[in-house]
Design a protein around this motif. Sequence first.
Motif, PDB file in Angstrom:
ATOM      1  N   GLY A  53     -13.927 -86.824 -58.945  1.00 47.70           N
ATOM      2  CA  GLY A  53     -14.193 -85.772 -59.924  1.00 47.70           C
ATOM      3  C   GLY A  53     -14.555 -86.356 -61.271  1.00 47.70           C
ATOM      4  O   GLY A  53     -15.487 -85.880 -61.939  1.00 47.70           O
ATOM      5  N   GLY A  65     -10.382 -68.045 -60.608  1.00 45.99           N
ATOM      6  CA  GLY A  65     -10.220 -69.400 -60.103  1.00 45.99           C
ATOM      7  C   GLY A  65      -8.809 -69.628 -59.591  1.00 45.99           C
ATOM      8  O   GLY A  65      -8.609 -70.251 -58.539  1.00 45.99           O
ATOM      9  N   PRO A  72     -11.489 -81.062 -59.470  1.00 42.94           N
ATOM     10  CA  PRO A  72     -11.771 -80.446 -60.769  1.00 42.94           C
ATOM     11  C   PRO A  72     -10.888 -80.991 -61.886  1.00 42.94           C
ATOM     12  O   PRO A  72     -11.293 -80.997 -63.045  1.00 42.94           O
ATOM     13  CB  PRO A  72     -11.498 -78.958 -60.526  1.00 42.94           C
ATOM     14  CG  PRO A  72     -10.647 -78.903 -59.321  1.00 42.94           C
ATOM     15  CD  PRO A  72     -11.051 -80.073 -58.481  1.00 42.94           C
ATOM     16  N   GLU A  73      -9.697 -81.476 -61.553  1.00 39.22           N
ATOM     17  CA  GLU A  73      -8.826 -82.044 -62.575  1.00 39.22           C
ATOM     18  C   GLU A  73      -9.439 -83.319 -63.153  1.00 39.22           C
ATOM     19  O   GLU A  73      -9.351 -83.562 -64.356  1.00 39.22           O
ATOM     20  CB  GLU A  73      -7.448 -82.338 -61.977  1.00 39.22           C
ATOM     21  CG  GLU A  73      -6.353 -82.432 -63.022  1.00 39.22           C
ATOM     22  CD  GLU A  73      -4.974 -82.408 -62.395  1.00 39.22           C
ATOM     23  OE1 GLU A  73      -4.569 -83.433 -61.809  1.00 39.22           O
ATOM     24  OE2 GLU A  73      -4.303 -81.370 -62.480  1.00 39.22           O
ATOM     25  N   GLN A 110      -7.624 -79.913 -55.425  1.00 41.39           N
ATOM     26  CA  GLN A 110      -7.486 -79.492 -56.818  1.00 41.39           C
ATOM     27  C   GLN A 110      -7.566 -80.674 -57.790  1.00 41.39           C
ATOM     28  O   GLN A 110      -7.763 -80.479 -58.985  1.00 41.39           O
ATOM     29  CB  GLN A 110      -6.192 -78.696 -57.017  1.00 41.39           C
ATOM     30  CG  GLN A 110      -4.900 -79.452 -56.767  1.00 41.39           C
ATOM     31  CD  GLN A 110      -4.293 -80.023 -58.024  1.00 41.39           C
ATOM     32  OE1 GLN A 110      -4.391 -79.433 -59.088  1.00 41.39           O
ATOM     33  NE2 GLN A 110      -3.659 -81.170 -57.897  1.00 41.39           N
ATOM     34  N   PHE A 122      -8.255 -72.743 -60.794  1.00 41.24           N
ATOM     35  CA  PHE A 122      -8.173 -73.098 -59.374  1.00 41.24           C
ATOM     36  C   PHE A 122      -7.038 -74.102 -59.143  1.00 41.24           C
ATOM     37  O   PHE A 122      -6.258 -73.975 -58.191  1.00 41.24           O
ATOM     38  CB  PHE A 122      -9.505 -73.703 -58.925  1.00 41.24           C
ATOM     39  CG  PHE A 122      -9.554 -74.084 -57.470  1.00 41.24           C
ATOM     40  CD1 PHE A 122      -9.960 -73.175 -56.509  1.00 41.24           C
ATOM     41  CD2 PHE A 122      -9.201 -75.369 -57.062  1.00 41.24           C
ATOM     42  CE1 PHE A 122     -10.010 -73.525 -55.168  1.00 41.24           C
ATOM     43  CE2 PHE A 122      -9.250 -75.733 -55.723  1.00 41.24           C
ATOM     44  CZ  PHE A 122      -9.649 -74.805 -54.770  1.00 41.24           C
ATOM     45  N   THR A 123      -6.947 -75.082 -60.019  1.00 42.73           N
ATOM     46  CA  THR A 123      -5.880 -76.080 -59.932  1.00 42.73           C
ATOM     47  C   THR A 123      -4.506 -75.423 -59.974  1.00 42.73           C
ATOM     48  O   THR A 123      -3.615 -75.742 -59.178  1.00 42.73           O
ATOM     49  CB  THR A 123      -6.005 -77.080 -61.101  1.00 42.73           C
ATOM     50  OG1 THR A 123      -7.201 -77.850 -60.934  1.00 42.73           O
ATOM     51  CG2 THR A 123      -4.811 -78.012 -61.159  1.00 42.73           C
ATOM     52  N   MET A 141     -12.185 -74.047 -63.033  1.00 38.83           N
ATOM     53  CA  MET A 141     -11.629 -75.146 -62.240  1.00 38.83           C
ATOM     54  C   MET A 141     -10.151 -75.367 -62.549  1.00 38.83           C
ATOM     55  O   MET A 141      -9.346 -75.635 -61.651  1.00 38.83           O
ATOM     56  CB  MET A 141     -12.424 -76.417 -62.492  1.00 38.83           C
ATOM     57  CG  MET A 141     -13.826 -76.386 -61.894  1.00 38.83           C
ATOM     58  SD  MET A 141     -14.664 -77.988 -61.931  1.00 38.83           S
ATOM     59  CE  MET A 141     -14.693 -78.309 -63.684  1.00 38.83           C
ATOM     60  N   THR A 145      -6.287 -72.443 -69.931  1.00 37.87           N
ATOM     61  CA  THR A 145      -7.388 -71.588 -69.470  1.00 37.87           C
ATOM     62  C   THR A 145      -7.516 -70.299 -70.277  1.00 37.87           C
ATOM     63  O   THR A 145      -8.463 -69.547 -70.058  1.00 37.87           O
ATOM     64  CB  THR A 145      -7.194 -71.213 -67.989  1.00 37.87           C
ATOM     65  OG1 THR A 145      -6.033 -70.367 -67.865  1.00 37.87           O
ATOM     66  CG2 THR A 145      -7.027 -72.441 -67.126  1.00 37.87           C
ATOM     67  N   GLY A 160      -7.806 -70.618 -55.802  1.00 35.99           N
ATOM     68  CA  GLY A 160      -7.017 -71.794 -55.476  1.00 35.99           C
ATOM     69  C   GLY A 160      -5.786 -71.452 -54.661  1.00 35.99           C
ATOM     70  O   GLY A 160      -5.444 -72.155 -53.699  1.00 35.99           O
ATOM     71  N   VAL A 212     -16.947 -73.008 -66.630  1.00 38.03           N
ATOM     72  CA  VAL A 212     -16.743 -73.770 -65.395  1.00 38.03           C
ATOM     73  C   VAL A 212     -15.425 -74.540 -65.464  1.00 38.03           C
ATOM     74  O   VAL A 212     -14.642 -74.560 -64.505  1.00 38.03           O
ATOM     75  CB  VAL A 212     -17.915 -74.740 -65.152  1.00 38.03           C
ATOM     76  CG1 VAL A 212     -17.653 -75.603 -63.923  1.00 38.03           C
ATOM     77  CG2 VAL A 212     -19.219 -73.967 -64.989  1.00 38.03           C
TER      78      VAL A 212
END
Length: 274
Positions: free
Chosen positions: A32, A258, A175-176, A172, A53-54, A50, A246, A262, A46
């Motif tokens: 990533g 997201g 994206p991290e 995850q 999602f994490t 992400m 976020t 996730g 974005v």
Amino acid sequence: MFDSIIEFFESVSPIWGALIATTFTWLVTALGAAVVFFFKTMKRSVLDGMLGFTGGVMVAASFWSLLSPAIEMSEGEGFVKVLPSAIGFALGALFLFALDKYMPHLHINFKESESEGVETNLHKTTLLILAITLHNIPEGLAVGVLFGGVAAGIPEASIAGAVILAIGIGIQNFPEGIAVSMPLRRHGVSRRKSFFYGQLSAIVEPVAGVIGALAVTFFTPILPYALAFAAGAMIFVVVEEVVPETQRDKYTDIATLGFMGGFLVMMTLDVALG
């Protein structure tokens, strides 16, 4: 393919399995972070999506992969059965609470003046890395503890469950890795250094994974406490760091979607493959 992966991990020592699985999660973080070689900037929407999602993956993993097995393997009924998980969960949260208060760090979308922990003159880059390192300690620990349970012969701990958790955390971590390297690049850090610092944030996962596996192997009775400990630490990270990061801009809806995505991915992996 999944069966082949399980067969491989069954052929090696669970301690080696913990090291291999957490090394995989570290390498996905590096993958990533490598995105920085192709893009200098990335839309905030974005990044927020992400990060959401994490958070969703971490919350779902905390229940299906950690808390639920911890409760199942505890003896007794009623309050007695849930007590080890409750104690472990509280200790995990308190452990991360202490790190959060005393380890200097800076959340990804926060200003340098909003750094947390003890006062320090550390560079903003270092503070960002330390913040993501906080995320990764409980993730590596969680995978290691499950492998340790396998080594100890605990029926509720399975290679499949440990591998699924590693896959979920790896997903995850991609994206991290982006979420660390891209802000660094945006602040003028070179591509190479942005990548290096991005992957470096997850180097703690193999270390925590092996420690978790060894601890459970030698002290089998702590397994339900250890699983819940990792869950408490992960939930603390989500509530204290991931979600606030976020919610700093106008893309809160994207971050929420997201998060739901996730959670859904991790829940599906755990239930369908576990």
